[in-house]
Design a protein around this motif. Sequence first.
Motif, PDB file in Angstrom:
ATOM      1  N   VAL A 147     -18.079   5.007  61.601  1.00 44.10           N
ATOM      2  CA  VAL A 147     -17.906   6.043  62.654  1.00 44.10           C
ATOM      3  C   VAL A 147     -16.527   6.274  62.895  1.00 44.10           C
ATOM      4  O   VAL A 147     -15.789   7.219  63.010  1.00 44.10           O
ATOM      5  CB  VAL A 147     -18.919   6.002  63.727  1.00 44.10           C
ATOM      6  N   GLY A 148     -15.811   4.969  63.357  1.00 44.28           N
ATOM      7  CA  GLY A 148     -14.453   4.887  63.723  1.00 44.28           C
ATOM      8  C   GLY A 148     -13.489   5.595  62.478  1.00 44.28           C
ATOM      9  O   GLY A 148     -12.454   6.145  62.672  1.00 44.28           O
ATOM     10  N   MET A 149     -13.709   5.301  61.435  1.00 44.27           N
ATOM     11  CA  MET A 149     -12.859   5.420  60.181  1.00 44.27           C
ATOM     12  C   MET A 149     -13.170   6.843  59.964  1.00 44.27           C
ATOM     13  O   MET A 149     -12.281   7.832  59.708  1.00 44.27           O
ATOM     14  CB  MET A 149     -13.165   4.603  58.816  1.00 44.27           C
ATOM     15  N   GLY A 150     -14.271   7.599  60.270  1.00 44.15           N
ATOM     16  CA  GLY A 150     -14.770   8.976  59.962  1.00 44.15           C
ATOM     17  C   GLY A 150     -14.041   9.632  60.861  1.00 44.15           C
ATOM     18  O   GLY A 150     -13.449  11.021  60.840  1.00 44.15           O
ATOM     19  N   MET A 151     -14.129   9.364  62.385  1.00 46.99           N
ATOM     20  CA  MET A 151     -13.360  10.165  63.497  1.00 46.99           C
ATOM     21  C   MET A 151     -11.629   9.793  63.078  1.00 46.99           C
ATOM     22  O   MET A 151     -11.228  11.248  63.320  1.00 46.99           O
ATOM     23  CB  MET A 151     -13.739   9.278  64.522  1.00 46.99           C
ATOM     24  N   THR A 152     -11.407   8.803  62.824  1.00 48.22           N
ATOM     25  CA  THR A 152     -10.005   8.910  62.518  1.00 48.22           C
ATOM     26  C   THR A 152      -9.315   9.907  61.041  1.00 48.22           C
ATOM     27  O   THR A 152      -8.513  10.529  61.379  1.00 48.22           O
ATOM     28  CB  THR A 152      -9.599   7.577  61.958  1.00 48.22           C
ATOM     29  N   PHE A 153     -10.192   9.984  60.181  1.00 46.28           N
ATOM     30  CA  PHE A 153      -9.984  10.962  59.145  1.00 46.28           C
ATOM     31  C   PHE A 153     -10.160  12.309  59.592  1.00 46.28           C
ATOM     32  O   PHE A 153      -9.280  13.039  59.172  1.00 46.28           O
ATOM     33  CB  PHE A 153     -11.056  10.470  57.939  1.00 46.28           C
ATOM     34  N   ALA A 154     -11.242  12.654  60.473  1.00 48.98           N
ATOM     35  CA  ALA A 154     -11.255  13.982  60.898  1.00 48.98           C
ATOM     36  C   ALA A 154     -10.117  14.187  61.581  1.00 48.98           C
ATOM     37  O   ALA A 154      -9.633  15.391  61.417  1.00 48.98           O
ATOM     38  CB  ALA A 154     -12.599  14.157  61.516  1.00 48.98           C
ATOM     39  N   PHE A 155      -9.658  13.314  62.634  1.00 49.55           N
ATOM     40  CA  PHE A 155      -8.491  13.739  63.298  1.00 49.55           C
ATOM     41  C   PHE A 155      -7.138  14.032  62.511  1.00 49.55           C
ATOM     42  O   PHE A 155      -6.504  15.102  62.725  1.00 49.55           O
ATOM     43  CB  PHE A 155      -8.283  12.621  64.360  1.00 49.55           C
TER      44      PHE A 155
END
Length: 80
Positions: free
Chosen positions: A15-23
Amino acid sequence: MEGSVFAKSIELMVVGMGMTFAFLIIQVFIMKVLEFAVEGCLNKWFPVKEAASSAPAAASASDDKVKIAIALAAAKSMMK
């Protein structure tokens, strides 16, 4: 119990890596939009002027003589 903790940690990491990638994707998109907007405004308010290229052409003959003189001086100093 350990399996549950491990699964939660993997889930949190994804979830953290996904949020970072989306940002980062959103940030790149916003930067491209701002680049387009600023470039359009700057060209409208401050148009790019063509540079006059006649001055360097006249100086090229003397530049060649200076380059030859420098090369000869360097060669002469190496021979000593």
